[in-house]
Every structure is written in C-alpha cells, then in structure tokens.
Design an enzyme around this catalytic site. Structure first.
Site, mmCIF file in Angstrom:
data_model
loop_
_atom_site.group_PDB
_atom_site.id
_atom_site.type_symbol
_atom_site.label_atom_id
_atom_site.label_comp_id
_atom_site.label_asym_id
_atom_site.label_seq_id
_atom_site.Cartn_x
_atom_site.Cartn_y
_atom_site.Cartn_z
ATOM 1 N N ASN A 48 0.780 -1.242 0.000
ATOM 2 C CA ASN A 48 0.000 0.000 0.000
ATOM 3 C C ASN A 48 0.812 1.293 0.000
ATOM 4 O OD1 ASN A 48 -2.463 -1.176 -0.248
ATOM 5 N ND2 ASN A 48 -3.007 -1.064 1.910
ATOM 6 N N GLU A 86 -2.869 -0.418 -7.857
ATOM 7 C CA GLU A 86 -4.266 -0.509 -7.404
ATOM 8 C C GLU A 86 -4.823 0.914 -7.363
ATOM 9 O OE1 GLU A 86 -5.476 -3.075 -3.838
ATOM 10 O OE2 GLU A 86 -5.610 -1.057 -3.005
ATOM 11 N N TRP A 88 -10.443 -7.783 11.645
ATOM 12 C CA TRP A 88 -9.686 -7.387 10.460
ATOM 13 C C TRP A 88 -8.195 -7.511 10.760
ATOM 14 C CZ3 TRP A 88 -6.583 -2.798 10.275
ATOM 15 C CH2 TRP A 88 -5.829 -2.715 9.080
ATOM 16 N N ARG A 120 -15.270 -2.579 6.253
ATOM 17 C CA ARG A 120 -14.894 -3.892 5.729
ATOM 18 C C ARG A 120 -16.115 -4.697 5.295
ATOM 19 N NH1 ARG A 120 -10.773 -1.965 4.848
ATOM 20 N NH2 ARG A 120 -8.708 -2.464 5.614
ATOM 21 N N ASP A 145 -7.985 -11.442 -4.372
ATOM 22 C CA ASP A 145 -7.798 -10.328 -3.436
ATOM 23 C C ASP A 145 -7.977 -10.839 -2.005
ATOM 24 O OD1 ASP A 145 -7.487 -7.636 -2.591
ATOM 25 O OD2 ASP A 145 -9.669 -7.448 -2.427
ATOM 26 N N HIS A 197 -1.467 2.131 9.651
ATOM 27 C CA HIS A 197 -2.516 2.276 8.617
ATOM 28 C C HIS A 197 -3.111 3.675 8.757
ATOM 29 C CE1 HIS A 197 -5.893 1.233 6.000
ATOM 30 N NE2 HIS A 197 -5.391 0.033 5.774
ATOM 31 N N SER A 246 2.565 -2.088 5.083
ATOM 32 C CA SER A 246 3.593 -3.131 5.214
ATOM 33 C C SER A 246 4.964 -2.628 4.756
ATOM 34 C CB SER A 246 3.190 -4.367 4.398
ATOM 35 O OG SER A 246 3.059 -4.039 3.025
HETATM 36 O O1 SFD Z 1 -5.461 -3.439 2.491
HETATM 37 C C1 SFD Z 1 5.668 -9.954 19.968
HETATM 38 N N1 SFD Z 1 -1.949 -4.213 6.054
HETATM 39 C C2 SFD Z 1 -1.660 -3.865 4.728
HETATM 40 N N2 SFD Z 1 -0.503 -3.313 4.312
HETATM 41 C C3 SFD Z 1 -0.169 -3.246 2.978
HETATM 42 O O2 SFD Z 1 0.899 -2.754 2.605
HETATM 43 N N3 SFD Z 1 -1.037 -3.757 2.016
HETATM 44 C C4 SFD Z 1 -2.262 -4.320 2.345
HETATM 45 O O3 SFD Z 1 -2.975 -4.857 1.495
HETATM 46 C C5 SFD Z 1 -2.660 -4.202 3.741
HETATM 47 N N4 SFD Z 1 -3.954 -4.591 4.189
HETATM 48 C C6 SFD Z 1 -3.962 -5.412 5.321
HETATM 49 C C7 SFD Z 1 -2.970 -5.174 6.326
HETATM 50 C C8 SFD Z 1 -3.030 -5.961 7.494
HETATM 51 C C9 SFD Z 1 -4.001 -6.956 7.614
HETATM 52 C C10 SFD Z 1 -4.045 -7.791 8.866
HETATM 53 C C11 SFD Z 1 -4.939 -7.196 6.575
HETATM 54 C C12 SFD Z 1 -4.902 -6.432 5.437
HETATM 55 C C13 SFD Z 1 -5.971 -8.277 6.701
HETATM 56 C C14 SFD Z 1 -1.185 -3.547 7.129
HETATM 57 C C15 SFD Z 1 0.202 -4.160 7.436
HETATM 58 O O4 SFD Z 1 0.086 -5.530 7.640
HETATM 59 C C16 SFD Z 1 0.792 -3.476 8.674
HETATM 60 O O5 SFD Z 1 0.872 -2.104 8.390
HETATM 61 C C17 SFD Z 1 2.190 -3.979 9.072
HETATM 62 O O6 SFD Z 1 2.228 -5.378 9.171
HETATM 63 C C18 SFD Z 1 2.644 -3.378 10.423
HETATM 64 O O7 SFD Z 1 3.921 -3.885 10.729
HETATM 65 P P1 SFD Z 1 4.488 -4.039 12.234
HETATM 66 O O8 SFD Z 1 5.853 -4.610 12.096
HETATM 67 O O9 SFD Z 1 4.300 -2.786 12.982
HETATM 68 O O10 SFD Z 1 3.509 -5.132 12.935
HETATM 69 P P2 SFD Z 1 3.394 -6.716 12.632
HETATM 70 O O11 SFD Z 1 3.739 -7.028 11.225
HETATM 71 O O12 SFD Z 1 2.028 -7.120 13.082
HETATM 72 O O13 SFD Z 1 4.495 -7.423 13.594
HETATM 73 C C19 SFD Z 1 4.372 -7.514 14.993
HETATM 74 C C20 SFD Z 1 5.408 -8.529 15.505
HETATM 75 O O14 SFD Z 1 5.502 -8.470 16.929
HETATM 76 C C21 SFD Z 1 5.405 -9.777 17.486
HETATM 77 N N5 SFD Z 1 4.943 -9.597 18.869
HETATM 78 N N6 SFD Z 1 6.854 -10.596 20.080
HETATM 79 C C22 SFD Z 1 7.322 -10.820 21.330
HETATM 80 N N7 SFD Z 1 6.666 -10.432 22.467
HETATM 81 C C23 SFD Z 1 5.464 -9.792 22.382
HETATM 82 N N8 SFD Z 1 4.831 -9.413 23.517
HETATM 83 C C24 SFD Z 1 4.916 -9.542 21.087
HETATM 84 N N9 SFD Z 1 3.767 -8.952 20.647
HETATM 85 C C25 SFD Z 1 3.811 -8.993 19.290
HETATM 86 C C26 SFD Z 1 4.486 -10.498 16.512
HETATM 87 O O15 SFD Z 1 4.534 -11.905 16.619
HETATM 88 C C27 SFD Z 1 5.046 -9.981 15.177
HETATM 89 O O16 SFD Z 1 6.239 -10.666 14.849
HETATM 90 S S1 SFD Z 1 -5.250 -3.532 3.884
HETATM 91 O O17 SFD Z 1 -6.420 -4.026 4.595
HETATM 92 O O18 SFD Z 1 -4.807 -2.298 4.460
HETATM 93 P P1 AMP Z 2 -8.101 -0.822 2.587
HETATM 94 O O1 AMP Z 2 -8.295 -2.043 1.782
HETATM 95 O O2 AMP Z 2 -9.385 -0.149 2.958
HETATM 96 O O3 AMP Z 2 -7.198 -1.034 3.749
HETATM 97 O O4 AMP Z 2 -7.358 0.236 1.653
HETATM 98 C C1 AMP Z 2 -6.158 -0.031 0.994
HETATM 99 C C2 AMP Z 2 -5.630 1.274 0.473
HETATM 100 O O5 AMP Z 2 -6.604 1.911 -0.356
HETATM 101 C C3 AMP Z 2 -5.325 2.292 1.554
HETATM 102 O O6 AMP Z 2 -4.232 3.049 1.096
HETATM 103 C C4 AMP Z 2 -6.575 3.127 1.634
HETATM 104 O O7 AMP Z 2 -6.348 4.401 2.166
HETATM 105 C C5 AMP Z 2 -6.984 3.180 0.181
HETATM 106 N N1 AMP Z 2 -8.448 3.312 -0.022
HETATM 107 C C6 AMP Z 2 -9.411 2.417 0.281
HETATM 108 N N2 AMP Z 2 -10.622 2.865 -0.065
HETATM 109 C C7 AMP Z 2 -10.443 4.088 -0.608
HETATM 110 C C8 AMP Z 2 -11.316 5.087 -1.163
HETATM 111 N N3 AMP Z 2 -12.628 4.915 -1.245
HETATM 112 N N4 AMP Z 2 -10.749 6.234 -1.597
HETATM 113 C C9 AMP Z 2 -9.418 6.438 -1.518
HETATM 114 N N5 AMP Z 2 -8.556 5.538 -1.026
HETATM 115 C C10 AMP Z 2 -9.044 4.381 -0.579
#
Ligand code: SFD
Ligand code: AMP
Length: 649
Positions: free
Chosen positions: A62, A122, A215, A246, A351, A388, A439
């Site tokens: 993203n 995207e 989520w 969602r 997706d 996010h 990510s």
């Molecule tokens: O579209 C301990 N995210 C998306 N990012 C994207 O780039 N594209 C997408 O398509 C994304 N989408 C999405 C996303 C997440 C999820 C769940 C879905 C869809 C369904 C967001 C990214 O995943 C997110 O921004 C990053 O992963 C954040 O990274 P970080 O490193 O801050 O968190 P992490 O990856 O969750 O890692 C955490 C680690 O800590 C460990 N941990 N270890 C030891 N002791 C403890 N007490 C601990 N607590 C946690 C974990 O095991 C892990 O290793 S969309 O929907 O937005």
């Molecule tokens: P999401 O699947 O909702 O986590 O969104 C993935 C990426 O698309 C993020 O960068 C969001 O900010 C962006 N996004 C989702 N929906 C919209 C929308 N309606 N308009 C603009 N950006 C969006």
C-alpha cells in the site's frame, strides 16, 4: 507448579517483534552490526515465518512512491489525518520506501506486472501483489541476515528492563517461552520494539463461534504500546484509532474494490453516500478544509457511511457486480468480454485469498458470486494501528536533515526513531503520527530505526544493568497466574473442577478471572463507554470517566488472572497489555475536547472540530508506573512544508 529455568541472553541490539517493521530491522541491523562487530538478537512471541499482521499474506503493497515526491505523499497523509501528522516521519519513510519494495521483489515476492513490464497499480500509491507468502518471503530475508542462532521464537516479552542507575535508559527485556518452562532475560545496549498494534481492546463485531475473526490479527495485543509506555516513554495520539470499513463478518478489505475495480458503495435505498457528501451543501463541507478536498479522508468516508446506517438507511452495499460488468464492458468483442469477465472474477477472489482467506470462505459458504450481486460492508470495531489510517504510538525523534530551525527542538533528539527513553527505539505500528506506512513503510521504518539503533550501540559502549531485585520480582509476577490457578481451581463454579484439559474451560471461579473473561470485561467497558460500535462510536466526558472507574477495578482484578498452561499464561499477559492501551486511549480521548476524526469517534459533548484550540497540537502522555499515573499534555505540530494542493488517491 513446576520450576522455571532462567535463560540469560546478552546482546547489543535486541529486536522485539520481527513482523514487517522488525524484519526490515533485521536486514538493516545485520548489515551495520557486521561492520561494527556487534550482535543482534531477535525475539518473537510466534514463529517469524508467519508472525504479525501479514501472517495470512496481503494482496497489495500500500505504500510505493514511484515517481511521486515525499511532499506529494505528505500532502495525502496530512489530509487523511485531518491535518495532524509528523511531517518529518512521513517524508522520511516516503523517501526510502521505493528501495524496500525493490528489495521485496529481489527476495522473490511476485508483484503484478502489465504487458510492458510495469507494476500494476491498485491506486496512486498501491501496487498489486500475489502476496499469500509475503511474510514468509520477507521473514526469510530477515532470518538469513541475523542468523537463526540469534532468533528466539515463541518467547513472549512481558516487560522492558531499565538501567538501575539511569531510569531513563533501557537495558533489556524479560519474557517467557510459550512452549517450555523457561523465563528469558535479555540484556542489551539498545532495544527496538516492533511488536505491532492492538486488537480486541474493543468488543469485536464477531461474536460466538465467529469470535476471534477480526480485520487486524487478534495476536497483536498492544505489546508495542505497553512496553514503551511502562518504560516511561512519551506516547502520542493514543486517541486516534483506526476503524476500517470492511466486508461484513469476514472483514475483507475494500481498497481493491474501490481503487482497482472502481466499485461504488451505496446505502440501502441506493444513495451513493460519498458522492452525496461531496456535492454542494453535502455533509463533507461541515468539516473544512479536510472534507472539501479529494481524496475524502478515511474517517470521513466512515462518517458518511455511519450517518446512513444510523439514520436507518443501512445496510451499506458494495456493488461488486456493477463494477465487474463495467470493467468487462470495455472489451472490444463478445469473446474478449467473456475472457475479461473470468479474469476479473479470479482477481476478485484472489484479493481475499491472498490476505483474508476467511472472507473468501464466507463468500463461498454463503453462495456469494461477486459478479452477480452486491455485498454488505460496514464499519468495524476500533483498532490501534499506527501504520494504517490510525495514528497511535510512541513519540520518537525524527531525522535531522528534514527539520526546520523551529521543529528541531521538539522533533529531533539525536537518534532517528528513538523514543524519549535512551536506547529504546520503535517502528511500524509502534510509532505514532506517521500513518499510511502499511507493510512496506513499516519495513522501511524498521530499517531506519535499526540503523540508528546500531549507531547508538557504537556510541554507547557501556553495558547498562537492571536492578536484580526488580528482575526477581518480575520473575515471580510473570508466572503468578499459574499459581493462582493451582491454588484455586477446586473452587470453580462453572466448568470442570479438575485439572482436565479435555474438559470445558473452567470459566467462573470466585478467586480468579480467566484471560478470556478479563478480555470480555475490557471489551464491554470500551464498547459501551469509550465509543465502540455498540454505542455507535459515541462517547462523552461522562462516559469516559465511567470507563476510567471500571478500568481501575479491572486493573485491580488483573492480579487474579489465572492460567492453566503456558499458552494461557500468554493470554493473561496479552490482556494486561491490552488494558494499558485501553486506559491510555480513554485518557487521551478525554483530554482532546473536540471531534476531529468523525467516523473514528464522536465526542458528543464536543461534536465539532476546534481548529483554533486543537488544530495545531498532538495529545501526548507519559506514564509513571510507580505512581500508576498518566500525565497528559500537548505538543506543537510543525508544518515543515507549505502544501498548496492536496495530492489524490
Ligand atoms: O489493504 C511480539 N496491512 C496492509 N498493508 C499493505 O501494505 N497492504 C495491504 O494490502 C494491507 N492490508 C492489510 C494489512 C493488514 C491486515 C491484517 C490485513 C490487510 C488483513 C497492514 C500491514 O500488515 C501493517 O501495516 C504492518 O504489518 C505493520 O507492521 P508491524 O511490524 O508494525 O507489525 P506486525 O507485522 O504485526 O508485527 C508484529 C510482531 O511483533 C510480534 N509480537 N513478540 C514478542 N513479544 C510480544 N509481547 C509480542 N507482541 C507482538 C508479533 O509476533 C510480530 O512478529 S489492507 O487491509 O490495508
Ligand atoms: P483498505 O483495503 O481499505 O485497507 O485500503 C487499501 C488502500 O486503499 C489504503 O491506502 C486506503 O487508504 C486506500 N483506499 C481504500 N478505499 C479508498 C477510497 N474509497 N478512496 C481512496 N482511497 C481508498
């Protein structure tokens, strides 16, 4: 109760949580550590190959800048956060993120390419990927870089340790193995906390057998925030949750539908609520200047959806069928049309199969054909996720070269991404006010923080040391829930009374509280009083103060948490971590007397945005553990760049 062995590990840099940010940190830290003959140690509560938010994979990257500039990205992020972000942190990630994405490709992550070999976007910032194995691929790079001998998997970190002579310097961390009777004490010069965001603080919409579906992943239980807060680090924007819209019940993301497939969502009566909000005289004009410029900020998109739902014009429908048909119609002939239709159907399923498999399973089990009819979407429960579209996390130093003379005194104190505690760094979900890193940006921020943390180790060669009395007390506290169970299980009033693991959970007992019950109690408090979905995201000073009273009582009862085994011991500590961020969040919400992010929460006693009083400040806090007291205050926001035009989606 069986005895626990104590294992001590000494290192230079300790990385807690090798998810996306932590894996980036591994790659970068290993590089600089080798040059300086330093040791890097990594600890994860799970198995690094599939740990963290990306465990199930993702279908998009993203954050990718391509040819856009850091100022372009900043304009988008600042607008999305209703004016409040740390410009220095956002631009710092932006200028380095392309390199991270290219590294992913080099590691073997399949990115979609068009016929000319260009990445398939995207939206403006997002790239499509075949990402089911995204985490496994990235983790492999991190693991190889630091070497398997330095990685401790399935060890849950409970708390950070501070130097006995300098309470503002980190010196290690303590935790336990979730598989063996072992307590781990890590000693380090610098520590990077990348333990993710927080889920299940608020009551989830999924209940009963669906409970656990969320989520963001339920195994992200607020550890980043707990570890940094209880070490005394200044925290920021803990009031800014993220509520994603969602697909109902499966929590399938909507980004690909809105941006790639160009779908529209409507209310039950067919109103395109976003179009209506944007039109002259529409609701968005009540939130100037952020509501009046495209792209519509994430919270305001939610707000428009919520207004329809709560006025009785729900459910909200995503018109997947119309979007697919419209795209396929562009085909030149009947044969090409059919081929395109099949391709789009496959992409729609992929997706979800790439990142939210449960949504695909739910669609299949409910006989949903996205090309034939619409699907319901709705706002979810609030999450804490600084990476996010939320903004909660630690207040950290930024890079020196992006500061202005003015901002430098507040935004920069020597090491990039170091918190206000010396030697303690954070990244990803752990860092506040630099949202939309996702990510790829989290991985990038992990790299930035790790490089600075190694520099800190080079500059500070002495090994700090914890107070042994503090460590001994923590060793006892950590395993206490096992003892509480042993001593009281015979008094169970609901469920089995013997230590039989094949019997139902011993749920109700006058002398203890199970981790699950503690979580339910927390969820109820937060949902009803702190603006969860059950209260239509509303709260006021009255409800927030009631929540604080209830949280105080809950905190007292946490000393009576019980665990039947090591897995439940982890569940106990996860809930201790959750309660901490819950309280911080409630206090921050109470402090900021305005509604700045409608669609994330509404202060019904201050229903408007107050630019004059709150438009230029972050709400920050510091927790004093000895006194169990929070201090709340504001920090000035600096605009490092004048932005004339907001850059779109
Ligand atoms: O579209 C301990 N995210 C998306 N990012 C994207 O780039 N594209 C997408 O398509 C994304 N989408 C999405 C996303 C997440 C999820 C769940 C879905 C869809 C369904 C967001 C990214 O995943 C997110 O921004 C990053 O992963 C954040 O990274 P970080 O490193 O801050 O968190 P992490 O990856 O969750 O890692 C955490 C680690 O800590 C460990 N941990 N270890 C030891 N002791 C403890 N007490 C601990 N607590 C946690 C974990 O095991 C892990 O290793 S969309 O929907 O937005
Ligand atoms: P999401 O699947 O909702 O986590 O969104 C993935 C990426 O698309 C993020 O960068 C969001 O900010 C962006 N996004 C989702 N929906 C919209 C929308 N309606 N308009 C603009 N950006 C969006």
């Amino acid at each position: 109760m069986q005895d626990f062995e104590t294992v001590e590990v000494s290192t230079d840099l300790l990385i807690i949580g090798p998810g996306m940010a932590g894996s980036g940190a591994c790659v970068e830290a290993a590089h600089w550590a080798k040059k300086n003959n330093l040791k890097v140690t990594v600890v994860d509560k799970a198995a690094m190959e599939r740990s963290g938010a990306v465990a199930m994979g993702l279908s998009a990257i993203n954050q990718y800048q391509g040819e856009n500039t850091p100022v372009d990205y900043l304009s988008y992020v600042r607008q999305d956060l209703m004016g409040l972000c740390r410009d220095d942190l956002v631009m710092d990630i932006s200028r380095h993120v392309n390199g991270s994405v290219h590294l992913f490709e080099g590691y073997g992550l399949p990115l979609w390419k068009d016929e000319n070999g260009n990445y398939v976007h995207e939206g403006r910032w997002q790239l499509m990927i075949n990402g089911e194995s995204y985490k496994a691929i990235v983790a492999e790079a991190g693991k190889t870089a630091v070497n398997a001998d330095n990685i401790y998997e399935r060890v849950f970190i409970v708390k950070l340790l501070l130097d006995k002579n300098d309470k503002n310097r980190v010196c290690g961390a303590i935790g336990f193995s979730v598989r063996e009777n072992k307590i781990y004490i890590f000693k380090c010069k610098a520590c990077l906390v990348t333990a993710g965001g927080a889920v299940h603080v608020f009551r989830p919409r999924s209940t009963g057998e669906g409970m656990g579906r969320a989520w963001y992943p339920p195994w992200n239980s607020g550890s980043s925030s707990y570890l940094t807060t209880t070490a005394g680090a200044e925290m920021s924007s803990q009031e800014v949750v993220f509520i994603p819209g969602r697909f109902k019940d499966g929590y399938g993301p909507v980004g690909a539908w809105f941006l790639l497939f160009k779908a529209t969502a409507t209310s039950a009566s067919g109103v395109n609520y976003m179009g209506e909000g944007l039109a002259e005289g529409g609701e968005l004009h009540n939130w100037p200047p952020y509501g009046e410029v495209k792209p519509i900020p994430t919270c305001l998109r939610n707000h428009l959806m919520m207004q329809k739902m709560y006025s009785g014009d729900g459910p909200i429908l995503m018109h997947t069928d119309k979007a697919i048909a419209k795209l396929a119609e562009q085909a030149p002939d009947e044969k090409a049309y059919k081929k395109e239709l099949k391709k789009l159907e496959a992409e729609a399923w992929e997706d979800f199969l790439d990142m939210t498999i449960s949504q695909a399973v739910l669609w299949a089990s409910k006989d949903v054909f996205p090309e034939e009819g619409p699907s319901e979407i709705m706002p979810s429960e609030p999450y804490f996720i600084g990476s996010h579209s939320g903004a909660s996390g630690a207040w950290t130093s930024g890079p020196e070269d992006i500061q202005t003379d003015e901002s430098k005194s507040d935004y920069f104190w020597g090491y990039n991404r170091m918190t206000t505690v010396n030697g303690l760094f954070s990244a990803g979900d752990g860092v506040g006010n630099s949202s939309h890193k996702f990510s790829s940006g989290s991985f990038t921020e992990g790299r930035i923080a790790a490089k600075a943390a190694i520099k800190y180790c080079v500059d500070n060669t002495d090994m700090p040391e914890a107070d042994s009395a503090v460590v001994d007390k923590l060793k006892q506290d950590i395993v206490a829930p096992l003892k509480v169970y042993e001593e009281n299980c015979a008094y169970t009033t609901l469920g089995a009374t013997k230590k039989r693991y094949d019997m139902p959970v011993e749920e109700v007992n006058p002398y203890y509280i199970t981790p699950k019950m503690a979580m339910f109690r927390l969820n109820k408090i937060m949902d009803e009083y702190v603006a969860g979905w059950g209260n239509q995201y509303n709260c006021s000073a009255t409800s927030l103060n009631l929540a604080l009273q209830e949280l105080k009582r809950l905190k007292e009862d946490l000393s009576k948490l019980s665990a039947r085994n090591l897995h439940e011991l982890m569940r106990c500590w996860e809930n201790v971590h959750r309660v901490q961020i819950a309280e911080a969040h409630t206090r921050h919400k109470l402090f900021r007397e305005e509604t700045r992010w409608p669609g994330y929460y509404y202060r019904t006693d201050f229903p408007k945005m107050n630019e004059e009083k709150w438009g230029d400040v972050f709400v920050n806090s510091v927790y004093d553990e000895e006194k169990d007291e929070f201090k709340l205050f504001t920090r000035k926001k600096y605009s490092l760049v004048d932005i004339k035009e907001v850059v779109g989606m």
